[in-house]
Every structure is written in C-alpha cells, then in structure tokens.
Design a protein around this motif. Sequence first.
Motif, short mmCIF file in Angstrom:
data_model
loop_
_atom_site.label_atom_id
_atom_site.label_comp_id
_atom_site.label_asym_id
_atom_site.label_seq_id
_atom_site.Cartn_x
_atom_site.Cartn_y
_atom_site.Cartn_z
N GLY A 7 0.84 -1.05 0.20
CA GLY A 7 -0.06 -0.26 0.08
C GLY A 7 0.98 1.19 0.09
O GLY A 7 1.71 1.09 -0.05
N SER A 8 -0.07 2.50 0.15
CA SER A 8 1.39 4.36 -0.44
C SER A 8 1.04 4.23 1.01
O SER A 8 1.81 5.54 1.07
CB SER A 8 -0.16 3.69 -0.80
N GLU A 9 0.85 3.77 1.86
CA GLU A 9 0.70 5.13 3.50
C GLU A 9 1.70 4.48 4.29
O GLU A 9 1.60 3.21 4.88
CB GLU A 9 -0.66 4.45 3.68
N LYS A 28 2.58 1.75 7.51
CA LYS A 28 3.38 0.77 7.62
C LYS A 28 4.64 0.97 8.85
O LYS A 28 4.25 0.11 10.05
CB LYS A 28 4.15 0.55 5.99
N GLU A 29 4.45 2.28 9.01
CA GLU A 29 5.12 2.38 10.11
C GLU A 29 4.72 2.07 11.72
O GLU A 29 5.45 0.95 12.46
CB GLU A 29 6.28 3.83 10.10
N ASN A 30 3.75 2.68 11.43
CA ASN A 30 3.32 2.66 12.45
C ASN A 30 2.62 1.07 13.23
O ASN A 30 3.18 0.94 14.43
CB ASN A 30 1.41 3.14 12.65
N ARG A 31 2.34 0.40 12.33
CA ARG A 31 2.05 -1.32 12.90
C ARG A 31 2.96 -1.94 12.75
O ARG A 31 3.34 -2.66 13.55
CB ARG A 31 1.26 -1.44 11.12
N LEU A 32 4.08 -1.81 12.21
CA LEU A 32 5.99 -2.39 11.93
C LEU A 32 6.35 -1.77 13.63
O LEU A 32 6.31 -2.81 14.09
CB LEU A 32 6.59 -1.43 11.34
N ARG A 33 5.94 -0.47 14.01
CA ARG A 33 6.55 -0.44 15.84
C ARG A 33 5.75 -1.10 16.93
O ARG A 33 6.57 -1.53 17.69
CB ARG A 33 6.03 1.26 15.60
N VAL A 79 13.08 -7.16 9.91
CA VAL A 79 12.79 -6.06 8.50
C VAL A 79 13.32 -6.19 7.68
O VAL A 79 13.99 -5.69 8.09
CB VAL A 79 11.77 -5.19 9.53
N VAL A 80 11.98 -6.11 6.78
CA VAL A 80 13.15 -5.38 4.71
C VAL A 80 12.33 -4.54 4.49
O VAL A 80 11.21 -4.83 4.00
CB VAL A 80 13.21 -7.28 4.37
N LYS A 81 13.49 -3.50 4.49
CA LYS A 81 12.44 -2.35 3.94
C LYS A 81 12.84 -2.69 2.02
O LYS A 81 13.22 -3.42 1.88
CB LYS A 81 12.60 -0.91 4.20
N ASN A 82 12.04 -2.18 1.38
CA ASN A 82 11.90 -2.09 0.04
C ASN A 82 12.11 -4.00 -0.02
O ASN A 82 13.20 -4.10 -1.46
CB ASN A 82 13.00 -1.36 -0.85
N ILE A 106 -1.04 -11.13 4.16
CA ILE A 106 -0.82 -9.67 3.18
C ILE A 106 -1.52 -8.62 4.38
O ILE A 106 -2.59 -8.58 4.83
CB ILE A 106 -1.53 -9.64 2.39
N ILE A 107 -0.45 -7.37 4.73
CA ILE A 107 -1.35 -6.20 5.52
C ILE A 107 -1.20 -5.15 4.75
O ILE A 107 -0.36 -4.83 4.14
CB ILE A 107 -0.55 -6.11 7.38
N HIS A 108 -2.70 -4.69 3.99
CA HIS A 108 -3.26 -3.64 3.46
C HIS A 108 -2.50 -2.23 4.22
O HIS A 108 -3.25 -2.41 5.29
CB HIS A 108 -4.48 -4.10 3.08
N CYS A 109 -1.85 -0.82 3.65
CA CYS A 109 -1.80 -0.06 4.17
C CYS A 109 -2.25 0.69 2.43
O CYS A 109 -1.60 1.38 2.59
CB CYS A 109 -0.20 -0.17 5.08
#
Length: 338
Positions: A15-17, A21-26, A71-74, A126-129
């Motif tokens: 997703g584009s938000e 993503k950062e909030n849910r990861l934290r 955690v793997v970004k990109n 799949i976690i949609h953001c």
Amino acid sequence: MDQAKTMAGAYLFVGSEDFLKENRLRYIVSQNLSPDQRAMNLQQVDGEEAAPNIIDVLETVPLFAEKRILVVKNAAALVEGLDSKSPFYKKLEQLPQSSLLLLVEGEKTIKKSSKLYKSLNGKGRIIHCDPLKGKALRDFVAKTLARGGQRIKPAAVELFLQRSGYEQGASLMELYQQLQILISLGDGSIPESLILEALPAPLEDNIFDFLDALRRGAGREVMDTKKELLQKEEPVGRIFYMILRQFRNAAGLKGLMEEGMNLASACASLGIKTYEGKRLAPYAQSITWEELRWNYQQAMNFDRQQKTTSHSEEVVLDLFLSAVMHGGKDTESSTDGI
C-alpha cells in the motif's frame, strides 16, 4: 491475546501509506520484543542492499526472548529476479514459530501475480496499508485527537478533512502533523473556528472559490483570492494551471452529465476524485458552453503571452482573470491586447 503477539512466519506490508506501515511495524515489534530485547533480536535491512539469504538469520534461536524479528524495507528489490524455485521461497515456508519476517513494500510495488504475493495472500498474511477513507479515516482523526486530550464534533471533523487536503492527495503523515498542530492549540476541544484559524484552505479550495467568483463576475473576490494565493507564495504558473485544469474538468463533467451520466461515474470516467467533482459540479452545470469556450481561448492567450510579453506574470494573470470575468463582453480586456 493480542493478535500481534501470535504472529509468526512471513508477512507482507503493501500500500501507499508509509505512515500506516511504520505505525503497524512499531506496534508489532513492541508487542513481541521489549526495548532491552531488541538489540539482540531485531534486525532491519534494506532490500536494495540485502541478499535473499538474509532470512537465514531467522533460523537462529532468539536470545532471552520468544521472537526474532527481521524487517526488510523495499522488499521488491530483495525478491526481484528470483526464480520461482529459488531456495528463498522454501525457507519462507519453513520459518520457525520463533521467527517473524516483516517484508515492507517500498516505492516499487510487488505484483499480485508474483509468487511472494500469492503465497502470503493465500495464508492471509498481506497487511494492507492503503489510504484511509470513510469511517476508518474519521475514526483515525477522532482517536488521534482523543489521545492528545482533545474532543471534536463530527461537523468539525468534516471541516478538518476538507482543510487537511488528505482526500485530495495529501499523505497520512501530513494529516497527522496537522492533527498535532490542533492538539497543541486546543483546550480540551477542537471547534471549527480553531480549524479555520490554524489550517489554511488547500489550493484546490481556493481555485473553486476562484471559479465561482469568476462566474459571477465578482471582481473584488477574484482579486482577494489571487492576493491570498500569492501571499502563500504560490507561483503564478501554478495558479493558472489549476484554473485551466478545472476549466477542462468542468467541460468534461458538463458533457458527461448532460448525456445522463451520474456524478460518481462521470468523475471516475474523467479520473478525478469524487470530492473534487462535487465541488466542481455546480460550476459545470451553471456555465454555458459558449462561456467555457471563451475561457479556454483566454487561457491559451495567457499561456502564449506569458512566454512573450515584457509585462510581469501577475499583470498578465490580472488581464486573463479580467477577460474571463467579462466573458467576451469587453474584448479590450483580453490578453490579446498586451
């Protein structure tokens, strides 16, 4: 038990938000590892720089914790070019219960037809953001303010969303920052008057005000709106572009709605947001085709004269606005006369 505490294996954030993503990861990390446990059991890497065998670290038993998290970004860069029979996918299926792999989509998206997406989607991982909308968006506003000790009424929420520009393309991070401004200014509640004072109207709203005033020939309102935009350091070229864009959208809406298409379908056909269509519809329905043609002709004159005249951009813009307001009744006001 919190669902985040029972998570194990691989999950993909799409997703584009990025703010979501950062909030849910934290949150997931905080529910599985204490601050003291993170130094030894939390690793974050960029898919651009990591090799697929990076997930081998998850085979190591956690140290003084129940989970080891990677955690793997990109993430698209990590799996790009991998054959469907790559050992990576086999390892993905065999991750131990003590491991948590959080793959985060970056600017480059992961195709739904990819093996990674299909595999995780089939397991509900799949976690949609995506951008918030409707009740979820309004709940986000109210809950964020509530955490800051502020109450807000539904009508004020709607005004805030209009002023925030979120439904017109602003990011959730930008919306969150605007909420923090209101929290810092509020005294337990957020009235509409505070929102109007604290948050300037987005450029799109000013443009709709422009169109309405131009249509009515309200010269003072037109000049006041222009002055407000220039004080915000909006370039003359951008102001003109936004006006021209809405001339085109108005013509499109008018034509489709005269053919019997409803507003929502017309907006979808033109590729504009429903909110924008609702603001533009009264103008599109009230203006004549002759007026639209005249306006477009003056826009073309402005574009040409802006590139060749010795007058300042603001003077040329004033002449353009005057010509549109007169609607061809006073041809001496046209930018042809520069």
